[in-house]
Design an enzyme around this catalytic site. Structure first.
Site, short mmCIF file in Angstrom:
data_model
loop_
_atom_site.label_atom_id
_atom_site.label_comp_id
_atom_site.label_asym_id
_atom_site.label_seq_id
_atom_site.Cartn_x
_atom_site.Cartn_y
_atom_site.Cartn_z
N ALA A 80 -0.64 5.36 5.90
CA ALA A 80 -2.01 5.81 6.75
C ALA A 80 -3.35 5.33 6.42
CB ALA A 80 -1.97 7.42 6.46
N GLY A 133 -2.90 3.40 9.07
CA GLY A 133 -2.12 2.24 9.68
C GLY A 133 -2.49 0.82 10.05
N GLY A 134 -3.59 0.39 9.07
CA GLY A 134 -4.06 -0.75 9.17
C GLY A 134 -2.98 -1.86 8.91
N ASP A 158 3.97 8.49 4.73
CA ASP A 158 2.48 8.66 4.25
C ASP A 158 2.59 10.22 4.59
OD1 ASP A 158 -0.19 9.21 3.52
OD2 ASP A 158 -0.50 7.10 3.55
N ASP A 183 7.37 11.37 -0.13
CA ASP A 183 6.92 10.85 -1.00
C ASP A 183 7.45 9.24 -1.06
OD1 ASP A 183 5.95 10.10 -3.48
OD2 ASP A 183 7.23 11.19 -4.63
N LYS A 205 -3.63 -1.98 -7.87
CA LYS A 205 -5.14 -1.86 -8.26
C LYS A 205 -5.40 -1.87 -9.47
CE LYS A 205 -4.64 -0.33 -3.98
NZ LYS A 205 -5.17 -0.55 -2.74
N1 SAM Z 1 -2.73 0.31 4.12
C1 SAM Z 1 -3.28 1.32 4.90
C2 SAM Z 1 -4.02 1.16 6.06
O1 SAM Z 1 -4.16 -0.21 6.17
O2 SAM Z 1 -4.38 1.95 6.90
C3 SAM Z 1 -4.14 2.36 3.88
C4 SAM Z 1 -3.57 2.84 2.56
S1 SAM Z 1 -4.78 3.89 2.01
C5 SAM Z 1 -5.32 2.77 0.74
C6 SAM Z 1 -3.37 4.42 0.64
C7 SAM Z 1 -2.50 5.61 1.26
O3 SAM Z 1 -1.47 5.82 0.32
C8 SAM Z 1 -3.11 6.96 1.48
O4 SAM Z 1 -3.03 7.24 3.03
C9 SAM Z 1 -2.05 7.85 0.75
O5 SAM Z 1 -2.07 9.00 1.59
C10 SAM Z 1 -0.97 7.04 0.62
N2 SAM Z 1 -0.19 7.65 -0.70
C11 SAM Z 1 -0.64 7.61 -2.01
N3 SAM Z 1 0.55 8.17 -2.69
C12 SAM Z 1 1.47 8.32 -1.87
C13 SAM Z 1 2.61 8.83 -2.20
N4 SAM Z 1 3.18 9.24 -3.24
N5 SAM Z 1 3.68 8.75 -0.96
C14 SAM Z 1 3.33 8.44 0.34
N6 SAM Z 1 2.02 8.01 0.50
C15 SAM Z 1 1.18 8.10 -0.43
#
Ligand code: SAM
Length: 349
Positions: free
Chosen positions: A214, A216-217, A233, A253, A298
């Site tokens: 999310a 969604g990029g 997500d 998850d 990261k």
């Molecule tokens: N790549 C995405 C984009 O381009 O829009 C952005 C991703 S954002 C940096 C990180 C995402 O990882 C967040 O939306 C967060 O909710 C999700 N996230 C973190 N830990 C997670 C987990 N254990 N399970 C599912 N999603 C997770």
């Protein structure tokens, strides 16, 4: 020629210094590194008179994680006359045969302000160096400006460097993409997959999983390539992207999710401990749940090179123990901030 200048994202000089020091040692090229915080480059200073040349011959540029570009230094000009910059620069470029001339600058605010100067100099300098150019020469002449009166002048090897003078491709933010992060995945594909292989690795109707998708990029990039994507997500996905009909969104998850069938692509941009993300990637690759993977690690810690090296070595050894013949390519991309991007593909691909 003893010195090699390597550029990086400003703020990552000590990481690049640690990396090049270690890799030069491993190549048997001994020296030390000069690095100042936030200047966007470091200088490797070899002990032997031909250390720089040996280093750019022995070390594969693509294996460097924190370096964007490099040049073998011929001269450091620190008092270029403003009324005749062309003369002294041309004179410093007569040591090696070159096929073209590059003019660059550090990725700092002061550096970026030099782009006007390089545009202004392009014509007169290109004209002046024309007699020195040979179309098949193995070097680019390279002038790396620090100011209007200071520049590092040298050579970048044509076959062992970034193909882009500044070390990254210029990509335009697509207006329909749901987040700016979208460019991280596009850049990863462009930088880490050689052009001839890109089309066969990224194909319509492939299956992909996006962990931490999310809004969604990254999923948007996969959808643009015609893929069917499972986006994992707990957060909401962009509505227009969901309307494409190519995305299934599971609020699960990502660390527990297991695909029902193996997929072609796994991508992962979750903000979590790098060692934890690395373990998750190992699990996917060793179990054969995906063929290709792109993931971010990261790096909020201080000694980032040490962390990166340990994690990459661990992934590599887990893959080998699992009889999984994979190659890893890791790079801090232009669109990466406190992070690096890793691409994994079967070794014989
Ligand atoms: N790549 C995405 C984009 O381009 O829009 C952005 C991703 S954002 C940096 C990180 C995402 O990882 C967040 O939306 C967060 O909710 C999700 N996230 C973190 N830990 C997670 C987990 N254990 N399970 C599912 N999603 C997770």
């Amino acid at each position: 020629m003893q010195q090699v200048l390597l550029t990086c994202r400003p703020g990552f000089e000590s990481d690049l210094a640690a990396e090049i020091q270690e890799k030069a040692d491993a190549c048997g090229v001994f020296g030390f590194v000069r690095a100042k915080a936030d200047q966007g480059f470091v200088i490797f200073e070899g002990h032997e008179s031909d250390a720089g040349k040996t280093l750019v011959r022995k070390l594969a540029f693509a294996d460097l994680v924190f370096a964007r570009q490099w040049l073998l230094v011929n001269h450091h000009l620190d008092s270029i006359p403003v009324d005749d910059r062309v003369g002294p620069i041309t004179e410093s470029l007569s040591a090696l045969p070159m096929c073209a001339l590059w003019m660059t600058f550090p990725d700092t605010n002061e550096g970026k302000s030099l782009s006007r100067l390089t545009r202004k100099l392009e014509r007169p300098l290109s004209k002046a160096v024309t007699p020195l150019l040979q179309s098949t020469a193995p070097w680019y002449g390279h002038v790396f400006f620090l100011s209007g009166s200071e520049a590092w002048v040298g050579y970048t090897p044509v076959n062992n460097a970034s193909q882009w003078p500044l070390g990254f491709p210029r990509l335009r933010q697509p207006s329909a993409a749901p987040s700016r992060s979208t460019l991280k995945l596009e850049e990863a594909w462009v930088q880490l997959i050689a052009e001839p292989q890109r089309a066969s690795m990224l194909k319509p109707f492939q299956k992909a999983v996006d962990l931490g998708a999310a809004p969604g990029g990254w999923t948007w990039q996969l959808v643009q390539r015609g893929m069917q994507v499972t986006a994992i997500d707990n957060g909401p996905m962009d509505k227009t992207l969901m309307d494409s009909g190519q995305v299934v969104h599971l609020r699960e998850d990502a660390f527990a999710y297991i695909p029902k069938r193996p997929v072609d692509w796994l991508v992962c941009d979750m903000v979590d401990k790098p060692a934890r993300v690395a373990e998750l990637m190992e699990r996917w690759l060793v179990n054969g749940w995906t063929r290709f993977a792109v993931f971010n690690l990261k790096l909020p810690m201080k000694r980032r090179w040490l962390e990166v090296r340990q994690i990459l070595e661990k992934i590599q050894s887990v893959l080998e123990e699992g009889n999984c013949r994979y190659q890893l390519k890791a790079k801090q991309l232009y669109h990466d901030r406190e992070e690096i991007t890793v691409f994994a593909a079967p070794r014989d691909y």
